[in-house]
Scaffold this active site. Structure first.
Site, mmCIF file in Angstrom:
data_model
loop_
_atom_site.group_PDB
_atom_site.id
_atom_site.type_symbol
_atom_site.label_atom_id
_atom_site.label_comp_id
_atom_site.label_asym_id
_atom_site.label_seq_id
_atom_site.Cartn_x
_atom_site.Cartn_y
_atom_site.Cartn_z
ATOM 1 N N CYS A 88 -1.401 -26.049 -18.383
ATOM 2 C CA CYS A 88 -1.924 -27.250 -17.728
ATOM 3 C C CYS A 88 -1.543 -28.527 -18.490
ATOM 4 O O CYS A 88 -1.010 -28.454 -19.593
ATOM 5 C CB CYS A 88 -3.435 -27.150 -17.620
ATOM 6 S SG CYS A 88 -3.922 -25.808 -16.528
ATOM 7 N N CYS A 114 -2.233 -28.154 -12.804
ATOM 8 C CA CYS A 114 -3.601 -28.070 -13.296
ATOM 9 C C CYS A 114 -3.799 -29.010 -14.481
ATOM 10 O O CYS A 114 -2.831 -29.475 -15.067
ATOM 11 C CB CYS A 114 -3.936 -26.630 -13.692
ATOM 12 S SG CYS A 114 -2.747 -25.903 -14.820
#
Ligand SMILES: *[C@@H]1O[C@H](CO)[C@@H](O)[C@H](O)[C@H]1NC(C)=O
Ligand SMILES: *[C@@H]1O[C@H](CO)[C@@H](O)[C@H](O)[C@H]1NC(C)=O
Ligand SMILES: *[C@@H]1O[C@H](CO)[C@@H](O)[C@H](O)[C@H]1NC(C)=O
Length: 310
Positions: A118, A199
């Site tokens: 992420c 993300c």
């Protein structure tokens, strides 16, 4: 498709032919390539008639890039490059050149699943050059071009022909003339996968020197934005960058960026927006240090250096 993109395609072919002609020395080959060269030059400026066809040597390019990726770029990934190529070919050939849907690439994408940590995802629209220097400096950023599929198919053109088991190397339709263009469908699916995977904090780089910096018809506006998941994404950090010498058309509080922020808000995303990112400005100044807006930056850098060395 813009004229620019078409011209880029022309350049690609001209380059390809130049390389070919420098490799082969046989007189007849040189004659042929000179003739082809001439035809290409005749066709390119006017943009009349059909688009150029599938990128020559596409199979070698795609397979070579794939092996490069799994061997040198990201050795941690295990992929079967030949299987991916076969799935790609399966999706494209024997189809009419306007009839390749995202579903046709389903098996190919299944052969190349990819995830990434992420906080690294970088999206962009109409800021390609700057994006490249940004991603080169902030090494951890990850763009679509860093995924295997993006790496393999970047800048290539392809289309098949109905009832024929090969690619059409003589001409491919423009994106705008068909709904299911083989190139567009692949990028559409690749962009969607990329967005769905995003993300943590994500960064969006937009161009403040154009009208509709956030364009609902761009890949970011039409595919990626809808693919982002508010449950996976912590912050959408928007960075608006205008050319150093303007025009200064859009900003965080002006133009289509405001629409983008509204959409993000309504879908429950947290966001930030800046139109004065210092790192991006420094990167632009490296390209054109003599711009008046770069002088303060240069002065303060010089100042800092003299402090360090005194
Ligand atoms: C387009 O593809 C579909 C499914 O692959 C096929 O049924 C249809 O006949 C094709 N249409 C054209 C015009 O090639
Ligand atoms: C903004 O878009 C224009 C037109 O496409 C381009 O010339 C310019 O380089 C872009 N600016 C930035 C900062 O990417
Ligand atoms: C994510 O972005 C927010 C807002 O810009 C910032 O406060 C936070 O530190 C960022 N987190 C990470 C992990 O970068």
């Amino acid at each position: 498709m813009s004229t620019l993109a078409s011209l880029l395609r022309c350049n690609e072919v001209v380059q390809g032919l130049t390389i070919m002609s420098s490799l082969k020395t046989s007189a007849s080959f040189v004659m042929t390539s000179v003739t082809v060269w001439f035809i290409v030059l005749l066709l390119c400026p006017g943009q009349l008639g059909a688009q150029l066809g599938t990128t020559p040597n596409i199979k070698h390019i795609v397979l070579g890039r794939c092996y490069n990726y799994i061997t040198l770029v990201n050795p941690a990934f295990r992929y079967d490059c030949d299987a991916i190529w076969n799935q790609f070919e399966e999706a494209v050939v024997r189809q009419s050149s306007c009839n390749v849907t995202v579903q046709d690439y389903h098996h190919m994408f299944k052969a190349m699943p990819q995830t990434w940590p992420c906080d690294r995802f970088l999206f962009w629209s109409k800021t390609r050059t700057l994006m490249h220097s940004y991603a080169a400096v902030v090494r951890h950023f990850w763009t679509l071009e860093d995924t295997l599929v993006g790496y393999m198919f970047n800048d290539l053109i392809w289309c098949g022909q109905e009832g024929n088991s090969g690619f059409d190397f003589s001409s491919c339709p423009e994106w705008s003339t068909c709904r299911n263009h083989p190139v567009y469908s692949l990028w559409r699916q690749a962009s969607q996968n990329f967005a769905e995977m995003a993300c943590g904090n994500i960064t969006v780089l937009l161009n403040g020197s154009i009208v509709n910096a956030f364009n609902r018809k761009s890949m970011f506006g039409s595919v990626e934005l809808d693919g982002l998941n508010p449950l996976r994404v912590d912050y959408v950090n928007i960075k608006v960058v205008a050319n150093l010498d303007g025009p200064f058309i859009e900003s965080c509080s002006q133009g289509s960026i405001v629409d983008l922020i509204e959409i993000l808000q309504s879908r429950g995303f947290r966001w930030t927006c800046t139109d004065t990112d210092q790192m991006l400005m420094i990167l632009q100044c490296i390209q054109s240090p003599l711009q008046p807006s770069c002088q303060t930056c240069a002065d303060s850098l010089l100042h800092r250096r003299s402090l360090t060395f005194n």
